[in-house]
Design an enzyme around this catalytic site. Structure first.
Site, short mmCIF file in Angstrom:
data_model
loop_
_atom_site.label_atom_id
_atom_site.label_comp_id
_atom_site.label_asym_id
_atom_site.label_seq_id
_atom_site.Cartn_x
_atom_site.Cartn_y
_atom_site.Cartn_z
N CYS A 105 2.45 -3.00 15.64
CA CYS A 105 2.31 -2.62 14.22
C CYS A 105 1.56 -3.70 13.43
CB CYS A 105 3.70 -2.40 13.61
SG CYS A 105 3.63 -1.98 11.86
N CYS A 165 3.44 8.44 1.55
CA CYS A 165 4.08 7.44 2.39
C CYS A 165 4.23 6.17 1.55
CB CYS A 165 3.17 7.22 3.60
SG CYS A 165 3.74 5.95 4.71
N CYS A 197 7.28 -5.86 15.02
CA CYS A 197 7.03 -4.89 16.11
C CYS A 197 5.61 -5.18 16.61
CB CYS A 197 7.14 -3.45 15.59
SG CYS A 197 8.78 -3.08 14.96
N SER A 212 12.28 4.96 14.41
CA SER A 212 11.12 4.52 15.18
C SER A 212 11.62 4.06 16.54
CB SER A 212 10.43 3.36 14.45
OG SER A 212 9.91 3.83 13.23
N GLY A 254 7.19 -2.33 5.46
CA GLY A 254 8.55 -2.83 5.29
C GLY A 254 9.61 -2.01 5.98
N ASN A 310 -2.45 3.98 16.65
CA ASN A 310 -3.61 3.70 15.79
C ASN A 310 -4.01 2.24 15.96
OD1 ASN A 310 -3.85 6.26 14.40
ND2 ASN A 310 -1.84 5.76 13.53
N CYS A 353 6.81 -7.57 6.17
CA CYS A 353 7.93 -7.04 6.97
C CYS A 353 8.50 -8.18 7.82
CB CYS A 353 7.41 -5.93 7.89
SG CYS A 353 8.71 -4.94 8.65
N CYS A 385 -0.49 5.44 10.34
CA CYS A 385 0.77 4.76 10.67
C CYS A 385 0.51 3.39 11.26
CB CYS A 385 1.54 5.51 11.74
SG CYS A 385 2.13 7.08 11.25
N HIS A 441 10.20 4.60 20.17
CA HIS A 441 9.09 4.00 20.93
C HIS A 441 9.38 3.57 22.36
CE1 HIS A 441 7.34 4.27 17.07
NE2 HIS A 441 7.84 3.16 16.58
N GLU A 458 0.82 -1.19 0.00
CA GLU A 458 0.00 0.00 0.00
C GLU A 458 0.86 1.25 0.00
OE1 GLU A 458 -4.05 -1.26 2.18
OE2 GLU A 458 -2.38 -1.01 3.54
N1 SAH Z 1 10.15 -0.17 9.34
C1 SAH Z 1 10.31 1.25 9.29
C2 SAH Z 1 9.32 1.92 8.37
C3 SAH Z 1 7.88 1.85 8.86
S1 SAH Z 1 7.46 3.42 9.42
C4 SAH Z 1 10.23 1.81 10.70
O1 SAH Z 1 9.90 1.06 11.59
O2 SAH Z 1 10.56 2.96 10.89
C5 SAH Z 1 5.94 3.20 10.17
C6 SAH Z 1 5.87 4.02 11.44
O3 SAH Z 1 4.58 3.82 12.08
C7 SAH Z 1 6.89 3.55 12.43
O4 SAH Z 1 7.35 4.60 13.21
C8 SAH Z 1 6.06 2.61 13.28
O5 SAH Z 1 6.68 2.33 14.47
C9 SAH Z 1 4.77 3.38 13.39
N2 SAH Z 1 3.65 2.53 13.78
C10 SAH Z 1 3.52 1.21 13.58
N3 SAH Z 1 2.35 0.76 14.05
C11 SAH Z 1 1.70 1.84 14.54
C12 SAH Z 1 0.42 2.02 15.11
N4 SAH Z 1 -0.42 1.01 15.25
N5 SAH Z 1 0.08 3.25 15.52
C13 SAH Z 1 0.92 4.30 15.32
N6 SAH Z 1 2.13 4.19 14.76
C14 SAH Z 1 2.53 2.97 14.37
#
Ligand code: SAH
Length: 396
Positions: free
Chosen positions: A141, A127, A138, A248, A194, A325, A134, A368, A250, A113
């Site tokens: 995610c 984006c 995480c 990222s 990814g 989210n 992936c 995200c 967190h 997507e």
């Molecule tokens: N793999 C790379 C690129 C993905 S970026 C990375 O991890 O940076 C996607 C972003 O959205 C990342 O910062 C990820 O941690 C964040 N993300 C993933 N799941 C999410 C969610 N459910 N709510 C908000 N942010 C989220």
């Protein structure tokens, strides 16, 4: 970097190769393959480049400054195709999402997507995904619940931008030259599906094409690559691309980060920050963005906000606080609004810009971490079975 003529996007049913998405070297090789004299191939490729990436044409006959014979030759051998858009959705807030099929035409299975978010960056950001699925798992995610199917090629990444330009009607024409100031798509973030640093060669090549001033022309300073923390590749990303870096993060301690971002077990916070400090040309006008997802009762205390400030010491940084989210099946919840504001306040007081990112496109699962396709990784044995069955069908 060696670039071969990439035919992997050729449909499974043999058809002409697609030139849209190729880098300069790929196009040059395609010209040679078409029979253009080697010493003229670069010049011809440059001519095509402008048509493909500046004007976005999908038809060789529109290339008015290319000799008719060559146009006919190219049309006989190649196509200029967009990928297969399997679904297009628009959110109530104007966010748009496309599900793109990367398998053989009209077959479900390999999809990724990409999402256009208006009013982000200078005017709007796309984006993009770098992989189908992936490997990182995480835990908060949605994409992480999906296995890696495959890396996207550079051309497939570039084509996501071309799909968005088509939909936004942003290709200039002779009648309607587009001023930079009128553009709707000004920024690119590698924050889709990814891990871009696990597909670095293709990401680098895609960035070269997207950033090329004679084509799509989105400057490297408006392209951000986000990583979960593949430490050894972080300085290399900067050296090879000049793109902006996002991490990222967190979590502010290894125990929690090991749980949220399992990649941390491989590259812990110390290794990650050592790598970040080696990112070239960091300064107050070129800051690292730290993304921090706000998870209720997990990582959202004032003490953690203060730890975050300590961690970022000596790194020109800004922070993006992302309200979590939700997605079907997750057990995490988003922190309360007051908690997020209190967290942001501590960062602000320490001198860090830390905007709270307004969730965009939640209603179409485009926010995200909500991206997930139905792609499945086929076992090699299943692929073989299918191929044999197809061969059998050919013989009938
Ligand atoms: N793999 C790379 C690129 C993905 S970026 C990375 O991890 O940076 C996607 C972003 O959205 C990342 O910062 C990820 O941690 C964040 N993300 C993933 N799941 C999410 C969610 N459910 N709510 C908000 N942010 C989220």
């Amino acid at each position: 970097m060696s670039v071969e003529l990439d035919l992997s996007r050729k449909p499974a049913v043999a058809g002409p190769a697609n030139l849209a998405g190729l880098g300069r070297e790929g196009l040059r090789l395609a010209m040679i393959a078409a029979g253009v004299e080697e010493k003229k191939a670069r010049m011809r490729a440059s001519q095509l480049w402008r048509w493909i990436y500046h004007y976005g044409v999908t038809d060789f006959s529109k290339m008015t400054d290319v000799a008719k014979e060559l146009r006919a030759l190219l049309a006989g051998k190649f196509v200029l195709e967009r990928p297969d858009i399997q679904a297009a959705q628009t959110s109530v807030d104007g966010t748009r999402k496309w599900l793109i099929g990367y398998g053989a035409p009209n077959t479900p299975g390999v999809e990724a997507e990409c999402v256009y978010i208006p009013d982000v960056g200078k005017a709007g950001a796309l984006c993009v995904s770098s992989q189908v699925g992936c490997t990182l798992t995480c835990t908060f995610c949605h994409t992480g619940t999906q296995k890696l199917v495959r890396n996207l090629t550079a051309a497939e990444i570039v084509n996501q931008v071309m799909v968005a330009r088509d939909a936004l009607e942003e290709w200039p024409t002779a009648e309607k030259p587009l001023n930079l100031g009128d553009r709707l798509l000004t920024n690119i973030v590698f924050m889709g599906m990814g891990e871009p640093l696990y597909n670095l060669d293709n990401v680098v090549e895609a960035l070269e094409t997207i950033g090329d001033g004679d084509g799509i022309s989105i400057s490297k300073r408006r392209i951000t690559v986000s990583t979960a923390g593949v430490a050894p590749k972080i300085p290399e990303l900067g050296q090879r691309t000049g793109a902006m870096l996002a991490i990222s993060l967190h979590a502010t301690n290894d125990d929690l980060r090991n749980e949220l971002v399992p990649l941390n077990r491989k590259y812990n916070l110390k290794e990650l920050f050592d790598a970040i400090r080696q990112y070239p040309d960091l300064s107050n006008s070129r800051r690292v963005t730290f993304e921090y997802v706000m998870l209720k009762g997990v990582n959202d205390t004032p003490a953690e906000a203060r730890d975050l400030v300590r961690l970022m010491k000596h790194v020109p940084a800004k922070i993006n606080l992302i309200p979590f989210n939700p997605w079907p099946g997750t057990t995490y919840e988003c922190s309360d609004w007051e908690t997020i504001e209190a967290f942001a306040e501590i960062l602000n007081r320490a001198g860090y810009a830390s905007p709270i990112r307004t969730p965009r496109g939640r209603d179409i699962l485009a926010a995200c971490g909500q991206l997930r396709s139905e792609s499945v990784k086929e076992k090699a044995s299943e692929r073989l079975k299918k191929r044999l069955a197809e061969k059998g069908a050919d013989r009938v």
